[in-house]
Scaffold this motif. Structure first.
Motif, mmCIF file in Angstrom:
data_model
loop_
_atom_site.group_PDB
_atom_site.id
_atom_site.type_symbol
_atom_site.label_atom_id
_atom_site.label_comp_id
_atom_site.label_asym_id
_atom_site.label_seq_id
_atom_site.Cartn_x
_atom_site.Cartn_y
_atom_site.Cartn_z
ATOM 1 N N GLU A 31 3.252 -6.309 7.244
ATOM 2 C CA GLU A 31 2.166 -5.686 6.320
ATOM 3 C C GLU A 31 1.212 -6.222 6.475
ATOM 4 O OE1 GLU A 31 3.689 -3.829 3.072
ATOM 5 O OE2 GLU A 31 4.953 -5.441 2.925
ATOM 6 N N ILE A 32 -0.170 -5.391 6.760
ATOM 7 C CA ILE A 32 -1.726 -6.052 6.684
ATOM 8 C C ILE A 32 -2.796 -5.271 5.845
ATOM 9 C CG2 ILE A 32 -3.405 -6.665 8.183
ATOM 10 C CD1 ILE A 32 -0.874 -5.216 9.861
ATOM 11 N N VAL A 33 -2.999 -5.644 4.727
ATOM 12 C CA VAL A 33 -3.677 -5.264 3.560
ATOM 13 C C VAL A 33 -4.913 -5.543 4.160
ATOM 14 C CG1 VAL A 33 -3.527 -4.426 0.748
ATOM 15 C CG2 VAL A 33 -1.302 -5.057 1.705
ATOM 16 N N VAL B 191 -8.113 -0.140 -0.917
ATOM 17 C CA VAL B 191 -7.391 -1.103 -0.630
ATOM 18 C C VAL B 191 -6.617 -0.749 1.166
ATOM 19 C CG1 VAL B 191 -5.257 -2.981 -0.510
ATOM 20 C CG2 VAL B 191 -7.961 -2.933 -2.047
ATOM 21 N N ARG B 192 -6.306 -0.579 2.085
ATOM 22 C CA ARG B 192 -5.581 0.301 3.220
ATOM 23 C C ARG B 192 -4.123 -0.757 3.060
ATOM 24 N NH1 ARG B 192 -9.214 3.250 7.055
ATOM 25 N NH2 ARG B 192 -10.176 4.752 5.403
ATOM 26 N N THR B 193 -3.078 -0.330 3.252
ATOM 27 C CA THR B 193 -1.582 -0.814 4.259
ATOM 28 C C THR B 193 -1.693 -0.298 4.973
ATOM 29 O OG1 THR B 193 -1.612 -1.750 1.639
ATOM 30 C CG2 THR B 193 0.293 -2.054 3.347
ATOM 31 N N TYR B 194 -1.413 -1.583 6.136
ATOM 32 C CA TYR B 194 -0.740 -0.435 7.221
ATOM 33 C C TYR B 194 0.252 -1.596 7.862
ATOM 34 C CZ TYR B 194 -5.278 0.422 8.422
ATOM 35 O OH TYR B 194 -7.030 1.356 8.676
ATOM 36 N N VAL B 195 1.362 -1.068 8.743
ATOM 37 C CA VAL B 195 2.587 -1.596 8.655
ATOM 38 C C VAL B 195 3.051 -1.808 10.397
ATOM 39 C CG1 VAL B 195 4.940 -1.726 7.956
ATOM 40 C CG2 VAL B 195 3.504 -0.797 6.785
#
Length: 88
Positions: free
Chosen positions: A7-9, A16-20
């Motif tokens: 997970e990258i925040v 704030v965006r979160t990518y997985v």
């Protein structure tokens, strides 16, 4: 290993965006590389061929969390804490 994920925040300028990135098939894994102010997260095959790649500016990353796949042989139960108390 299938089930590995990262997970990258990131700070996206006011939000704030979160990518997985996840290893979606057997034999694939997730690799993280850092260089020249850029963090690269890739899902790769057994032979090392990238399937999916995401690149982020290192200065924008708030958190990078690695989640290894759960091992089926390890019990996932958390033991109850023993309380220190008087016995009598």
């Amino acid at each position: 290993m299938r089930g590995d994920r990262v997970e990258i925040v990131i700070d996206a300028g006011g939000e704030v965006r979160t990518y997985v990135i996840e290893a979606t098939r057997n034999g694939r894994r997730v690799e993280i590389e850092t260089g020249r102010g850029v963090v690269t997260v890739s899902e790769v095959t057994r032979s090392g061929t990238p399937v999916r790649t995401a690149r982020f500016m290192a200065t924008r990353i708030l958190a990078l969390v690695e989640h290894p796949a759960a091992d089926q042989n390890i019990a996932r139960e958390v033991p109850e804490p023993q309380q220190a108390g008087s016995s009598g």
